[in-house]
Design a protein around this motif. Structure first.
Motif, mmCIF file in Angstrom:
data_model
loop_
_atom_site.group_PDB
_atom_site.id
_atom_site.type_symbol
_atom_site.label_atom_id
_atom_site.label_comp_id
_atom_site.label_asym_id
_atom_site.label_seq_id
_atom_site.Cartn_x
_atom_site.Cartn_y
_atom_site.Cartn_z
ATOM 1 N N SER A 1 -8.071 -4.076 9.823
ATOM 2 C CA SER A 1 -9.122 -4.327 8.819
ATOM 3 C C SER A 1 -8.774 -3.673 7.616
ATOM 4 O O SER A 1 -8.781 -4.485 6.261
ATOM 5 C CB SER A 1 -10.397 -4.300 9.182
ATOM 6 O OG SER A 1 -11.383 -4.650 7.984
ATOM 7 N N ILE A 2 -8.543 -2.442 7.711
ATOM 8 C CA ILE A 2 -8.257 -1.823 6.262
ATOM 9 C C ILE A 2 -6.768 -2.123 5.602
ATOM 10 O O ILE A 2 -6.709 -2.159 4.469
ATOM 11 C CB ILE A 2 -8.364 -0.313 6.408
ATOM 12 C CG1 ILE A 2 -9.629 0.213 7.023
ATOM 13 C CG2 ILE A 2 -7.936 0.618 5.302
ATOM 14 C CD1 ILE A 2 -10.851 0.064 5.825
ATOM 15 N N TYR B 1 -5.314 -4.939 6.014
ATOM 16 C CA TYR B 1 -5.328 -6.218 5.261
ATOM 17 C C TYR B 1 -6.166 -6.092 4.035
ATOM 18 O O TYR B 1 -5.556 -6.807 2.984
ATOM 19 C CB TYR B 1 -6.031 -7.184 6.469
ATOM 20 C CG TYR B 1 -5.655 -7.349 7.640
ATOM 21 C CD1 TYR B 1 -4.180 -7.076 7.955
ATOM 22 C CD2 TYR B 1 -6.228 -7.700 8.753
ATOM 23 C CE1 TYR B 1 -3.485 -7.093 9.108
ATOM 24 C CE2 TYR B 1 -5.727 -7.867 9.982
ATOM 25 C CZ TYR B 1 -4.454 -7.419 10.172
ATOM 26 O OH TYR B 1 -3.853 -7.528 11.276
ATOM 27 N N LYS B 2 -7.071 -5.277 3.868
ATOM 28 C CA LYS B 2 -7.882 -5.284 2.634
ATOM 29 C C LYS B 2 -7.152 -4.599 1.365
ATOM 30 O O LYS B 2 -7.048 -5.115 0.323
ATOM 31 C CB LYS B 2 -9.136 -4.373 2.503
ATOM 32 C CG LYS B 2 -10.105 -5.418 3.761
ATOM 33 C CD LYS B 2 -11.523 -4.381 3.863
ATOM 34 C CE LYS B 2 -12.558 -5.179 4.522
ATOM 35 N NZ LYS B 2 -13.878 -4.136 4.954
ATOM 36 N N MET B 3 -6.159 -3.537 2.119
ATOM 37 C CA MET B 3 -5.707 -2.861 1.122
ATOM 38 C C MET B 3 -4.489 -3.441 0.716
ATOM 39 O O MET B 3 -3.896 -3.331 -0.631
ATOM 40 C CB MET B 3 -5.193 -1.250 1.828
ATOM 41 C CG MET B 3 -6.344 -0.215 1.926
ATOM 42 S SD MET B 3 -5.941 1.165 2.134
ATOM 43 C CE MET B 3 -5.111 1.868 0.849
ATOM 44 N N THR C 1 0.864 -1.040 -0.022
ATOM 45 C CA THR C 1 -0.094 0.016 -0.166
ATOM 46 C C THR C 1 0.880 1.193 -0.266
ATOM 47 O O THR C 1 0.615 2.208 -0.881
ATOM 48 C CB THR C 1 -0.882 0.031 1.061
ATOM 49 O OG1 THR C 1 -1.944 -1.094 0.700
ATOM 50 C CG2 THR C 1 -1.617 1.402 1.277
ATOM 51 N N GLU D 1 -10.541 -1.451 13.095
ATOM 52 C CA GLU D 1 -10.723 -0.716 12.012
ATOM 53 C C GLU D 1 -9.630 -0.574 10.889
ATOM 54 O O GLU D 1 -9.484 -0.912 9.987
ATOM 55 C CB GLU D 1 -11.485 0.710 12.194
ATOM 56 C CG GLU D 1 -11.900 1.248 10.773
ATOM 57 C CD GLU D 1 -12.837 0.858 10.042
ATOM 58 O OE1 GLU D 1 -12.991 1.318 8.822
ATOM 59 O OE2 GLU D 1 -13.546 -0.263 10.167
ATOM 60 N N GLU E 1 -4.257 -6.504 -0.314
ATOM 61 C CA GLU E 1 -4.648 -7.351 -1.458
ATOM 62 C C GLU E 1 -5.001 -6.380 -2.663
ATOM 63 O O GLU E 1 -4.400 -6.625 -3.639
ATOM 64 C CB GLU E 1 -5.920 -8.109 -1.023
ATOM 65 C CG GLU E 1 -5.811 -9.139 0.083
ATOM 66 C CD GLU E 1 -7.166 -9.662 0.337
ATOM 67 O OE1 GLU E 1 -8.139 -9.607 -0.320
ATOM 68 O OE2 GLU E 1 -7.050 -10.484 1.438
ATOM 69 N N THR E 2 -5.668 -5.082 -2.544
ATOM 70 C CA THR E 2 -5.988 -4.472 -3.466
ATOM 71 C C THR E 2 -4.702 -3.700 -4.054
ATOM 72 O O THR E 2 -4.696 -3.454 -5.130
ATOM 73 C CB THR E 2 -7.082 -3.577 -3.066
ATOM 74 O OG1 THR E 2 -6.706 -2.662 -1.866
ATOM 75 C CG2 THR E 2 -8.237 -4.167 -2.809
#
Length: 357
Positions: free
Chosen positions: A298-299, A301-303, A239, A295, A305-306
């Motif tokens: 969570s962001i 981990y999501k970011m 990221t 929060e 991947e993206t």
């Protein structure tokens, strides 16, 4: 301790720019204004506490921004408006040293910072967070920092700083990989490569023993340094280098998933201020910190991947972690870990991490 911290702040201003953990797409990006609105339904209540919460990343896409926004929402909601929170996304200080100074002066109530600054103020134990290959996964990292190890480190930090710094939550800045002008699968592949690293001595020792040449470059200057061959490579999480577009340079387009550092960042508050609050007020803040920490992670981990998907879509080449000779890198890291804990009498801390599953 406060005097010692103040004296060291000036010397830390330059250091903080070297640890880079992400930010806006360019230094010229517009600076977001501080957020001051009170949660809906709470505006009629006069706040008992006004908190200023800050981090040094200007991008509202950064996980820190999501984390402190969640803190504000929950703190104002659970307190019924008796807590008012002002947010600063990179507007209170350009680097972590400025934020720490604001916290010690009372100009900020809570800040997000890397642990490393504490080594300069007499807490060498925090450099344990900088040891590479200390954690095997995000799950391992979470269990360690949320368990006995994390609680022990909170106590060390509070005791060594005279309660000046209280850890309110362990946040993440992702897992760091190497990106450079060529792929590396083994330590031998990195021999002779200049690599922009964090300023931690244990991390620089690791890369030197790998055979690379650790180099200091300010985070804001790294894109240009990669583009102009000042450095051959760097290391950070997907990221952070995606947002800065480092992977679009010739010296950044080969990503090697070393996964050498599951990073720890600290959500800090002045412990003496916290102790001055009522139990009810502490409860509101504690509840908000738990929600904000969940929060932010969570962001992250999501970011992760993206951001990887975006880096690949932009044309970068990725060597997957499964194709790396990770054991060879760990073989270099483990003796450094063991020397550090021996020198700092922290063998039991390392054992806590290694036995955490």
């Amino acid at each position: 301790m406060k005097k010692k911290i103040a004296l060291l702040m000036a010397g830390m201003l330059t250091l903080a720019t070297l640890t880079g953990c992400g930010g806006g797409k360019s230094p010229a990006a517009s600076t977001p204004k501080a957020e001051t609105e009170v949660a809906e339904g709470a505006a009629a209540v006069k706040p008992e506490i006004n908190l200023i919460v800050a981090h040094n990343q200007t991008s509202l896409e950064n996980p820190y921004a999501f984390g402190i926004k969640k803190f504000k929402e929950v703190a104002e909601e659970v307190s019924g408006g008796k807590i008012s929170v002002t947010l600063h996304n990179g507007t209170l200080g350009e680097n972590e040293s400025e934020l720490i100074e604001k916290l010690t002066m009372g100009a900020a109530s809570m800040v997000v910072a890397s642990p490393g600054f504490m080594t300069a103020i007499g807490v060498p134990e925090v450099d344990m967070f900088s040891l590479l290959y200390l954690f095997d996964s995000f799950d391992h990292w979470e269990k360690a920092v949320d368990g006995e190890f994390g609680n022990a480190m909170k106590n060390v930090i509070a005791e060594k700083t005279g309660n000046q710094f209280r850890v309110m939550g362990y946040w993440s800045s992702g897992v760091r990989d190497v990106y450079g002008k060529k792929a590396i699968k083994t330590p031998a592949d990195a021999k002779g490569l200049t690599i922009r690293t964090q300023s931690s001595s244990v991390q620089q020792e690791f890369w030197s023993k790998v055979g690379a040449v650790p180099t200091s470059v300010a985070w804001g200057e790294l894109y240009q340094a990669l583009q102009q061959n000042v450095v051959d490579s760097a290391e950070n999480d997907y990221t952070s280098f995606m947002l800065k577009e480092h992977h679009k340079t010739d010296n950044g387009k080969y990503v090697s998933e070393t996964h050498h550092d599951y990073t720890t960042r600290l959500l800090l508050m002045d412990g003496n201020f916290y102790d001055s609050l009522t139990e009810e007020q502490k409860g509101w803040i504690d509840t908000a910190c738990v929600a904000a920490t969940e929060e932010e992670r969570s962001i992250v981990y999501k970011m992760a991947e993206t951001s990887k998907e975006k880096v690949i879509a932009d044309g970068a080449s990725v060597t997957e972690n499964a194709d790396m000779d990770i054991e060879a890198f760990k073989a270099i890291a483990i003796p450094i870990q063991e020397k550090f804990v021996t020198d700092n009498k922290m063998e039991n801390y390392l054992e806590l991490i290694r036995t955490t599953k």
